[in-house]
Design an enzyme around this catalytic site. Structure first.
Site, PDB file in Angstrom:
ATOM      1  N   THR A  57       6.553  -1.875  -0.233  1.00 18.18           N
ATOM      2  CA  THR A  57       6.821  -3.199   0.314  1.00 18.18           C
ATOM      3  C   THR A  57       7.402  -4.156  -0.729  1.00 18.18           C
ATOM      4  O   THR A  57       7.044  -4.070  -1.902  1.00 18.18           O
ATOM      5  CB  THR A  57       5.453  -3.746   0.780  1.00 18.18           C
ATOM      6  OG1 THR A  57       4.939  -2.843   1.736  1.00 18.18           O
ATOM      7  CG2 THR A  57       5.524  -5.133   1.336  1.00 18.18           C
ATOM      8  N   ARG A  93       2.531   2.776  13.877  1.00 15.63           N
ATOM      9  CA  ARG A  93       1.551   2.422  12.828  1.00 15.63           C
ATOM     10  C   ARG A  93       2.007   1.138  12.125  1.00 15.63           C
ATOM     11  O   ARG A  93       3.168   0.992  11.757  1.00 15.63           O
ATOM     12  CB  ARG A  93       1.438   3.583  11.835  1.00 15.63           C
ATOM     13  CG  ARG A  93       0.535   3.299  10.627  1.00 15.63           C
ATOM     14  CD  ARG A  93       1.318   2.741   9.455  1.00 15.63           C
ATOM     15  NE  ARG A  93       0.505   2.531   8.266  1.00 15.63           N
ATOM     16  CZ  ARG A  93       0.886   1.801   7.227  1.00 15.63           C
ATOM     17  NH1 ARG A  93       2.052   1.189   7.237  1.00 15.63           N
ATOM     18  NH2 ARG A  93       0.101   1.660   6.184  1.00 15.63           N
ATOM     19  N   VAL A  94       1.087   0.228  11.910  1.00 16.72           N
ATOM     20  CA  VAL A  94       1.387  -1.009  11.177  1.00 16.72           C
ATOM     21  C   VAL A  94       0.391  -1.127  10.031  1.00 16.72           C
ATOM     22  O   VAL A  94      -0.801  -0.850  10.208  1.00 16.72           O
ATOM     23  CB  VAL A  94       1.280  -2.240  12.105  1.00 16.72           C
ATOM     24  CG1 VAL A  94       1.481  -3.524  11.328  1.00 16.72           C
ATOM     25  CG2 VAL A  94       2.297  -2.151  13.241  1.00 16.72           C
ATOM     26  N   GLY A  95       0.887  -1.529   8.863  1.00 14.15           N
ATOM     27  CA  GLY A  95       0.023  -1.673   7.698  1.00 14.15           C
ATOM     28  C   GLY A  95      -0.428  -3.106   7.482  1.00 14.15           C
ATOM     29  O   GLY A  95      -0.511  -3.911   8.428  1.00 14.15           O
ATOM     30  N   ASP A  96      -0.692  -3.439   6.239  1.00 13.03           N
ATOM     31  CA  ASP A  96      -1.218  -4.761   5.893  1.00 13.03           C
ATOM     32  C   ASP A  96      -0.156  -5.860   5.896  1.00 13.03           C
ATOM     33  O   ASP A  96      -0.480  -7.040   6.037  1.00 13.03           O
ATOM     34  CB  ASP A  96      -1.810  -4.721   4.477  1.00 13.03           C
ATOM     35  CG  ASP A  96      -0.717  -4.386   3.461  1.00 13.03           C
ATOM     36  OD1 ASP A  96      -0.079  -3.312   3.600  1.00 13.03           O
ATOM     37  OD2 ASP A  96      -0.462  -5.191   2.541  1.00 13.03           O
ATOM     38  N   THR A  99       1.321  -5.386  -1.901  1.00 14.51           N
ATOM     39  CA  THR A  99       2.102  -4.165  -1.695  1.00 14.51           C
ATOM     40  C   THR A  99       1.202  -2.967  -1.944  1.00 14.51           C
ATOM     41  O   THR A  99       0.253  -3.060  -2.714  1.00 14.51           O
ATOM     42  CB  THR A  99       3.330  -4.136  -2.637  1.00 14.51           C
ATOM     43  OG1 THR A  99       3.854  -2.796  -2.673  1.00 14.51           O
ATOM     44  CG2 THR A  99       3.001  -4.532  -4.062  1.00 14.51           C
ATOM     45  N   GLY A 100       1.518  -1.869  -1.273  1.00 13.55           N
ATOM     46  CA  GLY A 100       0.719  -0.656  -1.490  1.00 13.55           C
ATOM     47  C   GLY A 100       0.237  -0.068  -0.179  1.00 13.55           C
ATOM     48  O   GLY A 100       0.831  -0.309   0.876  1.00 13.55           O
ATOM     49  N   GLY A 155      -1.398   0.095   2.945  1.00 12.75           N
ATOM     50  CA  GLY A 155      -1.886  -0.969   3.818  1.00 12.75           C
ATOM     51  C   GLY A 155      -3.289  -0.765   4.339  1.00 12.75           C
ATOM     52  O   GLY A 155      -4.040  -1.722   4.523  1.00 12.75           O
TER      53      GLY A 155
HETATM   54  N1  GLY Z   1       1.957  -2.090   2.433  1.00 15.03           N
HETATM   55  C1  GLY Z   1       2.810  -1.547   3.397  1.00 15.03           C
HETATM   56  C2  GLY Z   1       2.187  -0.710   4.399  1.00 15.03           C
HETATM   57  O1  GLY Z   1       1.124  -0.148   4.181  1.00 15.03           O
HETATM   58  O2  GLY Z   1       2.756  -0.573   5.449  1.00 15.03           O
END
Ligand code: GLY
Length: 300
Positions: free
Chosen positions: A165, A193-196, A216-217, A219
């Protein structure tokens, strides 16, 4: 009058096999774009949007054009803009047809009564608000699609932690803080799928009383601990942005083995911090005397 401050990141990961000079050139270009906004008297919101647009345009980074494809070879992008003056945010997730997801996130914040749009509804909103819609395939680099087809042919999965990210954080001359976070997510993610990244408090946060941050990283690790809010609200007398960033990641590492996370932070006091648990996280920031500095591995 507050002093302008800006920091950008190009994603926490190992960055193995990348030309570091090119990567650092990319984050520098983003910082230059954001800084030129602040220097001209622009707002923190304008600066973080501009800086993030540069990273969304650069195929080296996992955001906008150059995003990782998901398990079916499509790009689904997430973004979050936060405003420390109003404690408002705008977010989008799983958008597929917008070249600059962070600009759409900002429009969600400023032009709707809502905070968060997803998938087709977000793309439709973009069109209604005058953003051009693009074909999903135009967001995918030829290299990414070739590699996807090779993996499909071999029934192979991707096992890499290369990049991540992108994001930017700024403080403007009026003392307003803002953060921007934009991503194509993780490699080969499940469709939907959605992350942080688009989650307020997790992927980004801003509050003029304390500071602002972008994460970043991985999620799934970051969102469980509301990393950005945790770090920003830790900035108090005696705890600057660097100390807060480090203690936030120390906390994460104490709760989760190998959290694979990174964060950039600016305090309301003007302090700037960055930390990561990964091998690398390219960043560019502007020093108090206006010089742009870059680092592939800021404080870990
Ligand atoms: N940090 C981005 C994700 O996990 O989608």
């Amino acid at each position: 009058m507050a002093a302008n401050r800006l920091i950008v990141h190009g994603g926490a990961g190992d960055w193995d096999g990348f030309d570091e000079a090119e990567v650092l050139k990319g984050v520098r270009a983003a910082a230059e774009a954001g800084w030129s906004v602040l220097r001209a008297g622009g707002t923190a919101l304008d600066a973080v949007e501009k800086a993030t647009n540069v990273l969304e345009d650069d195929p080296l980074f996992d955001a906008g054009f150059g995003s990782f494809v998901n398990e079916v070879g499509e790009v689904e992008m997430d973004a979050l803009m936060t405003d420390g003056a109003t404690i408002k945010f705008g977010a989008v997730a799983a958008v597929r047809r917008v070249r600059y997801p962070i600009s759409l996130a900002r429009l969600v914040m400023t032009r709707t009564q809502n905070c968060f749009f997803v998938a087709d509804g977000a793309d439709q909103l973009a069109a209604e608000l005058g953003m051009p819609l693009v074909a999903n395939i135009t967001m995918v680099t030829p290299k990414e699609i070739d590699q996807f087809r090779q993996r499909q042919a071999l029934h192979a999965t991707r096992n890499e932690k290369g990049t991540g990210t992108v994001g930017a954080v700024a403080l403007d001359g009026s003392g307003n803080l803002a953060s921007a976070t934009s991503t194509g997510g993780i490699p080969d993610k499940r469709k939907g799928r959605v992350g942080d990244s688009p989650i307020f408090g997790a992927g980004g946060y801003a509050d003029n009383q304390f500071g602002a941050a972008s994460a970043t990283g991985q999620g799934e690790n970051i969102m469980r601990f509301f990393l950005c809010q945790r770090v920003v609200e830790a900035i108090t007398a005696g705890v600057d942005a660097t100390a807060a960033a480090k203690s936030g990641l120390d906390y994460l590492a104490a709760r989760i083995p190998d959290p694979e996370a990174g964060i950039i932070v600016i305090g309301a006091d003007g302090s700037i911090g960055a930390a990561h648990t990964t091998k690398a996280m390219p960043v560019a920031w502007v020093t108090a005397d206006g010089d742009i500095q870059v680092a592939m591995r800021p404080a870990r």
